[in-house]
Design a protein around this motif. Structure first.
Motif, PDB file in Angstrom:
ATOM      1  N   MET A 170       7.574 -74.690  61.831  1.00 27.42           N
ATOM      2  CA  MET A 170       7.948 -74.433  60.448  1.00 27.42           C
ATOM      3  C   MET A 170       6.716 -74.222  59.584  1.00 27.42           C
ATOM      4  O   MET A 170       6.777 -73.552  58.581  1.00 27.42           O
ATOM      5  CB  MET A 170       8.796 -75.592  59.929  1.00 27.42           C
ATOM      6  CG  MET A 170       9.336 -75.362  58.536  1.00 27.42           C
ATOM      7  SD  MET A 170      10.371 -73.915  58.370  1.00 27.42           S
ATOM      8  CE  MET A 170      11.939 -74.552  58.830  1.00 27.42           C
TER       9      MET A 170
ATOM     10  N   ILE B  76       3.557 -67.814  56.215  1.00 30.98           N
ATOM     11  CA  ILE B  76       3.931 -66.399  56.152  1.00 30.98           C
ATOM     12  C   ILE B  76       4.771 -66.125  54.906  1.00 30.98           C
ATOM     13  O   ILE B  76       4.535 -65.138  54.190  1.00 30.98           O
ATOM     14  CB  ILE B  76       4.681 -65.987  57.434  1.00 30.98           C
ATOM     15  CG1 ILE B  76       3.722 -66.020  58.629  1.00 30.98           C
ATOM     16  CG2 ILE B  76       5.294 -64.596  57.283  1.00 30.98           C
ATOM     17  CD1 ILE B  76       4.398 -65.854  59.964  1.00 30.98           C
ATOM     18  N   PHE B  77       5.743 -66.981  54.621  1.00 27.36           N
ATOM     19  CA  PHE B  77       6.556 -66.787  53.418  1.00 27.36           C
ATOM     20  C   PHE B  77       5.727 -66.945  52.151  1.00 27.36           C
ATOM     21  O   PHE B  77       5.979 -66.285  51.147  1.00 27.36           O
ATOM     22  CB  PHE B  77       7.736 -67.750  53.410  1.00 27.36           C
ATOM     23  CG  PHE B  77       8.859 -67.334  54.329  1.00 27.36           C
ATOM     24  CD1 PHE B  77       8.948 -66.056  54.824  1.00 27.36           C
ATOM     25  CD2 PHE B  77       9.819 -68.252  54.702  1.00 27.36           C
ATOM     26  CE1 PHE B  77       9.971 -65.679  55.667  1.00 27.36           C
ATOM     27  CE2 PHE B  77      10.858 -67.894  55.546  1.00 27.36           C
ATOM     28  CZ  PHE B  77      10.933 -66.595  56.033  1.00 27.36           C
TER      29      PHE B  77
ATOM     30  N   THR C 142       9.712 -71.251  49.781  1.00 29.41           N
ATOM     31  CA  THR C 142       8.426 -71.876  50.099  1.00 29.41           C
ATOM     32  C   THR C 142       8.263 -73.195  49.361  1.00 29.41           C
ATOM     33  O   THR C 142       7.877 -74.213  49.957  1.00 29.41           O
ATOM     34  CB  THR C 142       7.276 -70.920  49.733  1.00 29.41           C
ATOM     35  OG1 THR C 142       7.469 -69.681  50.420  1.00 29.41           O
ATOM     36  CG2 THR C 142       5.943 -71.502  50.126  1.00 29.41           C
TER      37      THR C 142
ATOM     38  N   THR D 113      10.669 -75.880  50.705  1.00 29.48           N
ATOM     39  CA  THR D 113      10.265 -76.358  52.019  1.00 29.48           C
ATOM     40  C   THR D 113       9.136 -77.369  51.889  1.00 29.48           C
ATOM     41  O   THR D 113       9.128 -78.399  52.576  1.00 29.48           O
ATOM     42  CB  THR D 113       9.824 -75.184  52.914  1.00 29.48           C
ATOM     43  OG1 THR D 113      10.893 -74.250  53.016  1.00 29.48           O
ATOM     44  CG2 THR D 113       9.447 -75.670  54.299  1.00 29.48           C
TER      45      THR D 113
ATOM     46  N   LEU E 263       3.901 -72.525  60.252  1.00 23.83           N
ATOM     47  CA  LEU E 263       3.458 -71.142  60.251  1.00 23.83           C
ATOM     48  C   LEU E 263       4.420 -70.259  59.456  1.00 23.83           C
ATOM     49  O   LEU E 263       3.991 -69.354  58.733  1.00 23.83           O
ATOM     50  CB  LEU E 263       3.326 -70.629  61.683  1.00 23.83           C
ATOM     51  CG  LEU E 263       2.830 -69.194  61.837  1.00 23.83           C
ATOM     52  CD1 LEU E 263       1.430 -69.061  61.245  1.00 23.83           C
ATOM     53  CD2 LEU E 263       2.824 -68.795  63.290  1.00 23.83           C
ATOM     54  N   LEU E 264       5.703 -70.526  59.572  1.00 22.38           N
ATOM     55  CA  LEU E 264       6.690 -69.766  58.816  1.00 22.38           C
ATOM     56  C   LEU E 264       6.502 -69.960  57.316  1.00 22.38           C
ATOM     57  O   LEU E 264       6.624 -69.010  56.539  1.00 22.38           O
ATOM     58  CB  LEU E 264       8.100 -70.200  59.227  1.00 22.38           C
ATOM     59  CG  LEU E 264       9.261 -69.407  58.649  1.00 22.38           C
ATOM     60  CD1 LEU E 264       9.186 -67.958  59.120  1.00 22.38           C
ATOM     61  CD2 LEU E 264      10.565 -70.031  59.063  1.00 22.38           C
ATOM     62  N   MET E 265       6.159 -71.173  56.902  1.00 22.08           N
ATOM     63  CA  MET E 265       5.912 -71.451  55.487  1.00 22.08           C
ATOM     64  C   MET E 265       4.691 -70.682  54.987  1.00 22.08           C
ATOM     65  O   MET E 265       4.686 -70.175  53.871  1.00 22.08           O
ATOM     66  CB  MET E 265       5.732 -72.955  55.287  1.00 22.08           C
ATOM     67  CG  MET E 265       5.654 -73.389  53.856  1.00 22.08           C
ATOM     68  SD  MET E 265       5.614 -75.169  53.670  1.00 22.08           S
ATOM     69  CE  MET E 265       4.324 -75.661  54.768  1.00 22.08           C
TER      70      MET E 265
END
Length: 59
Positions: free
Chosen positions: A1, A7-8, A45, A48, A3-5
């Protein structure tokens, strides 16, 4: 999660830059889509980070 945060977060920053450029060019549709992208991805973002903390907990 994590890395996804990141990127977003980058998508959010690029949406802000795109919104400013669209304002300069007086492009209404560009402003609309860029601001929508900023609102959706920025909200995701921030929420999260609030929900999981930074760095995110594993449990």
């Amino acid at each position: 999660m994590n890395l996804l945060m990141v990127i977003f977060g980058l998508v959010t920053i690029l949406a802000v830059i795109g919104t400013v450029q669209a304002f300069k060019e007086k492009n209404v549709l560009g402003v609309l889509f860029n601001f929508g992208t900023f609102a959706v991805f920025g909200f995701f973002t921030v929420m999260t980070i609030v929900n999981q903390g930074f760095p995110p907990s594993l449990h």
